[in-house]
Design an enzyme around this catalytic site. Sequence first.
Site, PDB file in Angstrom:
ATOM      1  N   GLY A  31       0.803  -1.220   0.000  1.00  0.00           N
ATOM      2  CA  GLY A  31       0.000   0.000   0.000  1.00  0.00           C
ATOM      3  C   GLY A  31       0.834   1.267   0.000  1.00  0.00           C
ATOM      4  N   HIS A  37       4.518   1.570  -7.947  1.00  0.00           N
ATOM      5  CA  HIS A  37       3.458   0.559  -7.916  1.00  0.00           C
ATOM      6  C   HIS A  37       2.570   0.677  -9.164  1.00  0.00           C
ATOM      7  CE1 HIS A  37       4.180   1.394  -3.511  1.00  0.00           C
ATOM      8  NE2 HIS A  37       4.326   0.081  -3.524  1.00  0.00           N
ATOM      9  N   GLY A 147       8.671  -5.366  -8.655  1.00  0.00           N
ATOM     10  CA  GLY A 147       9.585  -4.334  -9.114  1.00  0.00           C
ATOM     11  C   GLY A 147      11.046  -4.725  -8.916  1.00  0.00           C
ATOM     12  N   LYS A 149      13.083  -2.643  -8.131  1.00  0.00           N
ATOM     13  CA  LYS A 149      13.471  -1.824  -6.975  1.00  0.00           C
ATOM     14  C   LYS A 149      13.906  -2.730  -5.820  1.00  0.00           C
ATOM     15  CE  LYS A 149      13.402   1.359  -3.711  1.00  0.00           C
ATOM     16  NZ  LYS A 149      12.497   0.981  -2.666  1.00  0.00           N
ATOM     17  N   ILE A 176      11.146   2.771 -11.032  1.00  0.00           N
ATOM     18  CA  ILE A 176      10.624   4.105 -11.349  1.00  0.00           C
ATOM     19  C   ILE A 176      11.254   5.096 -10.360  1.00  0.00           C
ATOM     20  CG2 ILE A 176       8.550   5.524 -11.548  1.00  0.00           C
ATOM     21  CD1 ILE A 176       8.713   3.249 -13.632  1.00  0.00           C
ATOM     22  N   LYS A 184      11.612   5.748  -6.325  1.00  0.00           N
ATOM     23  CA  LYS A 184      10.370   5.985  -5.580  1.00  0.00           C
ATOM     24  C   LYS A 184      10.184   4.889  -4.537  1.00  0.00           C
ATOM     25  CE  LYS A 184       8.017   8.766  -8.874  1.00  0.00           C
ATOM     26  NZ  LYS A 184       7.029   9.819  -8.713  1.00  0.00           N
ATOM     27  N   SER A 186       7.704   4.089  -0.717  1.00  0.00           N
ATOM     28  CA  SER A 186       6.777   4.556   0.331  1.00  0.00           C
ATOM     29  C   SER A 186       7.581   5.123   1.494  1.00  0.00           C
ATOM     30  CB  SER A 186       5.903   3.401   0.812  1.00  0.00           C
ATOM     31  OG  SER A 186       5.307   2.740  -0.286  1.00  0.00           O
ATOM     32  N   ARG A 187       8.779   4.600   1.708  1.00  0.00           N
ATOM     33  CA  ARG A 187       9.596   5.041   2.849  1.00  0.00           C
ATOM     34  C   ARG A 187      10.215   6.429   2.625  1.00  0.00           C
ATOM     35  NH1 ARG A 187      10.754  -0.843   3.580  1.00  0.00           N
ATOM     36  NH2 ARG A 187       9.883  -1.325   5.616  1.00  0.00           N
TER      37      ARG A 187
HETATM   38  P1  AMP Z   1       6.015  -2.452  -1.568  1.00  0.00           P
HETATM   39  O1  AMP Z   1       4.648  -1.838  -1.428  1.00  0.00           O
HETATM   40  O2  AMP Z   1       7.116  -1.531  -1.200  1.00  0.00           O
HETATM   41  O3  AMP Z   1       6.097  -3.812  -0.920  1.00  0.00           O
HETATM   42  O4  AMP Z   1       6.217  -2.704  -3.118  1.00  0.00           O
HETATM   43  C1  AMP Z   1       5.301  -3.472  -3.865  1.00  0.00           C
HETATM   44  C2  AMP Z   1       5.890  -3.758  -5.221  1.00  0.00           C
HETATM   45  O5  AMP Z   1       6.144  -2.527  -5.898  1.00  0.00           O
HETATM   46  C3  AMP Z   1       7.232  -4.494  -5.132  1.00  0.00           C
HETATM   47  O6  AMP Z   1       7.282  -5.485  -6.150  1.00  0.00           O
HETATM   48  C4  AMP Z   1       8.239  -3.396  -5.367  1.00  0.00           C
HETATM   49  O7  AMP Z   1       9.450  -3.840  -5.922  1.00  0.00           O
HETATM   50  C5  AMP Z   1       7.486  -2.505  -6.347  1.00  0.00           C
HETATM   51  N1  AMP Z   1       8.042  -1.156  -6.310  1.00  0.00           N
HETATM   52  C6  AMP Z   1       8.175  -0.344  -5.229  1.00  0.00           C
HETATM   53  N2  AMP Z   1       8.806   0.803  -5.568  1.00  0.00           N
HETATM   54  C7  AMP Z   1       9.070   0.709  -6.896  1.00  0.00           C
HETATM   55  C8  AMP Z   1       9.727   1.568  -7.842  1.00  0.00           C
HETATM   56  N3  AMP Z   1      10.216   2.740  -7.490  1.00  0.00           N
HETATM   57  N4  AMP Z   1       9.828   1.134  -9.119  1.00  0.00           N
HETATM   58  C9  AMP Z   1       9.344  -0.067  -9.494  1.00  0.00           C
HETATM   59  N5  AMP Z   1       8.721  -0.923  -8.655  1.00  0.00           N
HETATM   60  C10 AMP Z   1       8.586  -0.536  -7.376  1.00  0.00           C
END
Ligand code: AMP
Length: 281
Positions: A31, A37, A147, A149, A176, A184, A186-187
């Site tokens: 989220g 995302h 991602g 990332k 991204i 990018k 969330s943190r």
């Molecule tokens: P998270 O909500 O941080 O667990 O991320 C959910 C998914 O989004 C994971 O597969 C992450 O690798 C992807 N994600 C988060 N940030 C990025 C980003 N800046 N670029 C591409 N994918 C991302």
Amino acid sequence: MKIVETKKEVREQVREWRRQGLSVGLVPTMGYLHEGHKSLIDRAVAENDRVVVSDFVNPMQFGPKEDLASYPRDLERDAALCEAAGANLIFHPQPEEMYHDDFSSFVDMSTLTGGLCGKSRPIHFRGVCTVVSKLFHIVTPDRAYFGQKDAQQLAVIRHMAEDLDFGIEIVGCPIIREEDGLAKSSRNTYLNRQERQAALVLSRSLAAGKEQIEKGERDAGKVVQAVTEMIREEPLAKIDYVEIVDWKTLEPVKEIDRPVLAAVAVYIGKTRLIDNFIYGG
Ligand code: AMP
């Protein structure tokens, strides 16, 4: 677009879609969605008839001293982003829906998870593998989107899906970034103005390392050293790791003679940030 909190509702919806012969994509998230995302959701929408976004801050992947309680949450905003991107269902379970009181089964991996982020976050990937396995069983997607990332996570999930015969295509998506290069995350919302500026050292140092490799440097140690020195110049930064590893096994390499992952984890103040690039993969 529907938002549901129970596994039963997800299963019923997916069963209905399957009856209609539709393909299903899954985008697992915690989220507080941003453009990173969204790029995963966009790709999933383009490649599948229906898309499920899971929106769940998974307690099992946080260590006792990590930021589970303070992790940012905003379901309303997430829903607006998902709807605009064309997702069909948000699965937003409460922790009790995912982990009943006597929950005691885990998905663990004996390779890939010990190094990089696994060193400072020893229970993290067990939590990730367990929750992603559960999501795979609940949603039974054709494809799932992750991602780059979180490159180690992507490698781990790919490996797990193969080991355990999930029969789900794991799709990796590029990082991204903000306009100034910061990946990018969330943190990033934890960063104050000074820290936000300091955080640029991650992408800047990695770009310098990548340039060295592109110019012909093949000694991984030298590239790691150059990236490390650049990060050390930033007073607000504290290095967790700087590593170059084999992009398939995640084992450290001496020579850059195969596809490699160059990855860093750096504390900027109290916030731990990660970034990486893949070379030759
Ligand atoms: P998270 O909500 O941080 O667990 O991320 C959910 C998914 O989004 C994971 O597969 C992450 O690798 C992807 N994600 C988060 N940030 C990025 C980003 N800046 N670029 C591409 N994918 C991302």
